[in-house]
Scaffold this motif. Structure first.
Motif, PDB file in Angstrom:
ATOM      1  N   ILE A 158     -35.400  10.287 -74.396  1.00  0.00           N
ATOM      2  CA  ILE A 158     -36.479   9.477 -73.830  1.00  0.00           C
ATOM      3  C   ILE A 158     -36.681   8.241 -74.707  1.00  0.00           C
ATOM      4  O   ILE A 158     -36.972   8.350 -75.896  1.00  0.00           O
ATOM      5  CB  ILE A 158     -37.783  10.298 -73.759  1.00  0.00           C
ATOM      6  CG1 ILE A 158     -37.545  11.590 -72.977  1.00  0.00           C
ATOM      7  CG2 ILE A 158     -38.907   9.485 -73.126  1.00  0.00           C
ATOM      8  CD1 ILE A 158     -38.484  12.718 -73.333  1.00  0.00           C
ATOM      9  N   ALA A 159     -36.530   7.053 -74.126  1.00  0.00           N
ATOM     10  CA  ALA A 159     -36.584   5.795 -74.897  1.00  0.00           C
ATOM     11  C   ALA A 159     -37.995   5.207 -74.838  1.00  0.00           C
ATOM     12  O   ALA A 159     -38.269   4.258 -74.117  1.00  0.00           O
ATOM     13  CB  ALA A 159     -35.557   4.802 -74.364  1.00  0.00           C
ATOM     14  N   THR A 160     -38.888   5.779 -75.629  1.00  0.00           N
ATOM     15  CA  THR A 160     -40.282   5.335 -75.650  1.00  0.00           C
ATOM     16  C   THR A 160     -40.429   3.993 -76.368  1.00  0.00           C
ATOM     17  O   THR A 160     -39.544   3.591 -77.126  1.00  0.00           O
ATOM     18  CB  THR A 160     -41.163   6.395 -76.337  1.00  0.00           C
ATOM     19  OG1 THR A 160     -42.527   5.978 -76.310  1.00  0.00           O
ATOM     20  CG2 THR A 160     -40.744   6.601 -77.781  1.00  0.00           C
ATOM     21  N   THR A 161     -41.577   3.323 -76.146  1.00  0.00           N
ATOM     22  CA  THR A 161     -41.876   2.070 -76.860  1.00  0.00           C
ATOM     23  C   THR A 161     -42.884   2.308 -77.979  1.00  0.00           C
ATOM     24  O   THR A 161     -43.282   1.370 -78.667  1.00  0.00           O
ATOM     25  CB  THR A 161     -42.450   1.010 -75.888  1.00  0.00           C
ATOM     26  OG1 THR A 161     -43.755   1.428 -75.448  1.00  0.00           O
ATOM     27  CG2 THR A 161     -41.547   0.802 -74.693  1.00  0.00           C
ATOM     28  N   LEU A 162     -43.315   3.550 -78.161  1.00  0.00           N
ATOM     29  CA  LEU A 162     -44.334   3.880 -79.168  1.00  0.00           C
ATOM     30  C   LEU A 162     -43.761   3.784 -80.583  1.00  0.00           C
ATOM     31  O   LEU A 162     -42.554   3.928 -80.778  1.00  0.00           O
ATOM     32  CB  LEU A 162     -44.863   5.294 -78.927  1.00  0.00           C
ATOM     33  CG  LEU A 162     -45.579   5.532 -77.585  1.00  0.00           C
ATOM     34  CD1 LEU A 162     -45.820   7.022 -77.380  1.00  0.00           C
ATOM     35  CD2 LEU A 162     -46.887   4.753 -77.523  1.00  0.00           C
ATOM     36  N   PRO A 163     -44.637   3.557 -81.599  1.00  0.00           N
ATOM     37  CA  PRO A 163     -44.143   3.542 -82.986  1.00  0.00           C
ATOM     38  C   PRO A 163     -43.690   4.919 -83.445  1.00  0.00           C
ATOM     39  O   PRO A 163     -44.083   5.937 -82.878  1.00  0.00           O
ATOM     40  CB  PRO A 163     -45.359   3.068 -83.799  1.00  0.00           C
ATOM     41  CG  PRO A 163     -46.510   3.009 -82.882  1.00  0.00           C
ATOM     42  CD  PRO A 163     -46.053   3.246 -81.485  1.00  0.00           C
ATOM     43  N   ASP A 164     -42.852   4.938 -84.485  1.00  0.00           N
ATOM     44  CA  ASP A 164     -42.264   6.189 -84.978  1.00  0.00           C
ATOM     45  C   ASP A 164     -43.307   7.266 -85.256  1.00  0.00           C
ATOM     46  O   ASP A 164     -43.148   8.422 -84.864  1.00  0.00           O
ATOM     47  CB  ASP A 164     -41.467   5.916 -86.271  1.00  0.00           C
ATOM     48  CG  ASP A 164     -40.246   5.055 -86.023  1.00  0.00           C
ATOM     49  OD1 ASP A 164     -39.878   4.857 -84.856  1.00  0.00           O
ATOM     50  OD2 ASP A 164     -39.653   4.573 -87.001  1.00  0.00           O
ATOM     51  N   GLU A 165     -44.374   6.891 -85.964  1.00  0.00           N
ATOM     52  CA  GLU A 165     -45.369   7.880 -86.375  1.00  0.00           C
ATOM     53  C   GLU A 165     -46.091   8.491 -85.172  1.00  0.00           C
ATOM     54  O   GLU A 165     -46.422   9.675 -85.168  1.00  0.00           O
ATOM     55  CB  GLU A 165     -46.384   7.267 -87.346  1.00  0.00           C
ATOM     56  CG  GLU A 165     -45.813   6.945 -88.723  1.00  0.00           C
ATOM     57  CD  GLU A 165     -45.088   5.595 -88.768  1.00  0.00           C
ATOM     58  OE1 GLU A 165     -44.898   4.980 -87.693  1.00  0.00           O
ATOM     59  OE2 GLU A 165     -44.714   5.177 -89.882  1.00  0.00           O
ATOM     60  N   LYS A 166     -46.342   7.673 -84.133  1.00  0.00           N
ATOM     61  CA  LYS A 166     -46.972   8.187 -82.915  1.00  0.00           C
ATOM     62  C   LYS A 166     -46.056   9.178 -82.224  1.00  0.00           C
ATOM     63  O   LYS A 166     -46.504  10.213 -81.700  1.00  0.00           O
ATOM     64  CB  LYS A 166     -47.313   7.021 -81.973  1.00  0.00           C
ATOM     65  CG  LYS A 166     -47.985   7.446 -80.671  1.00  0.00           C
ATOM     66  CD  LYS A 166     -49.317   8.127 -80.926  1.00  0.00           C
ATOM     67  CE  LYS A 166     -49.961   8.612 -79.641  1.00  0.00           C
ATOM     68  NZ  LYS A 166     -51.149   9.447 -79.890  1.00  0.00           N
ATOM     69  N   VAL A 167     -44.752   8.881 -82.217  1.00  0.00           N
ATOM     70  CA  VAL A 167     -43.780   9.806 -81.618  1.00  0.00           C
ATOM     71  C   VAL A 167     -43.757  11.123 -82.390  1.00  0.00           C
ATOM     72  O   VAL A 167     -43.695  12.205 -81.793  1.00  0.00           O
ATOM     73  CB  VAL A 167     -42.373   9.175 -81.576  1.00  0.00           C
ATOM     74  CG1 VAL A 167     -41.343  10.178 -81.070  1.00  0.00           C
ATOM     75  CG2 VAL A 167     -42.377   7.936 -80.686  1.00  0.00           C
TER      76      VAL A 167
END
Length: 279
Positions: A158-167
């Motif tokens: 899944i190619a999210t746009t969220l920052p690493d820490e949020k993921v």
């Protein structure tokens, strides 16, 4: 590939094959495949088989290995395992959310892969839990990432746009939900693919929370150790640049003062190369 082209490789393999047949070269064990290496090196003395092409030789060895297994009326994996009484399957590592060089979009995670590793002896159960984790993560990202356009990496993560820490927070939520649901510990890992963020002297982050975006070696090690502590990570792959042998040594020592059972995976560092592995 051969510097002389694929047609040369094919012709060379056919000639070598005929030579092996004419000379009735015996192949009885896996180790006998080394006879091909000895023969090829008479014609190609380059370190990486630049003349013949390493891929062509692997194809030749694979065909002989299959013939050898068939002679013994075994599948290849059973032939390779031999007489071992206990046969174990490798543990599947599920690539769930991804970014880095695996997706072509402007806003993406710097960390290349966010991984799930179910702690169950059954390969089937682990694969099933990984699939459920993937589906659960997709639901959460669809709900929380308003910019996500239903995009996926070239490996279907899944190619999210969220920052690493949020993921990583989402990954923790999935871990908690599924560990309780299936009563199986669900470990978490990341593949940083540090090569893709390393430039000359530092590690450059784009989609990372906080003001600090460029790390030197010590800061990169500290950052990875913090991630392990904060998110209870069990598996860390390619955390440093692929030529930084001493850096990996420092990272290993530092992480094991925090969490002894964390796996440091040096994929790009060793590249299945015996010389690099020995080093």
């Amino acid at each position: 590939f051969s510097k002389k082209g694929i047609d040369f490789s094919i012709a060379f393999v056919n000639v070598i094959g005929k030579k092996l047949c004419n000379e009735k070269t015996a192949f009885e064990t896996f180790e006998d495949l080394g006879k091909i290496d000895i023969l090829v090196k008479q014609y190609d003395a380059t370190k990486n088989l630049d003349v013949v092409g390493g891929n062509a030789i692997i194809a030749l060895q694979s065909s002989i290995l299959k013939a050898l297994a068939r002679f013994y009326e075994l599948s290849v994996w059973k032939f390779l395992v031999g007489n071992k009484k206990r046969i174990t399957m490798p543990m599947p590592v599920g690539n769930c959310i991804g970014g880095g060089v695996h997706v072509n979009q402007k806003k993406k995670t710097d960390i290349q892969e966010f991984l799930f590793i179910p702690q169950t002896p059954s390969f089937f159960d682990a694969q099933f839990i990984n699939t459920q984790a993937y589906n659960e993560a997709k639901k959460i990202i669809a709900r929380t990432d308003k910019e996500w356009k239903n995009t996926f990496t070239d490996e279907n993560a899944i190619a999210t746009t969220l920052p690493d820490e949020k993921v990583l927070e989402i990954v923790q939520e999935v871990r908690k939900n599924l560990s309780e649901k299936f009563n199986v510990p669900l470990e978490v890992g990341i593949d940083l693919d540090a090569n893709s963020i390393f430039h000359h002297t530092g590690y450059f982050y784009i989609n990372k929370k906080g003001p600090k975006k460029i790390f030197n070696l010590e800061e990169q090690i500290d950052y990875v150790v913090e991630l392990v502590k904060e998110y209870n990570l069990w598996y860390i792959e390619d955390a440093l640049y692929e030529e930084d042998f001493s850096g990996f040594s420092k990272l290993l020592k530092k992480i094991h003062t925090v969490k002894k059972n964390t796996l440091i995976v040096a994929d790009d560092l060793v590249t299945t190369n015996p010389e690099r592995l020995a080093r």
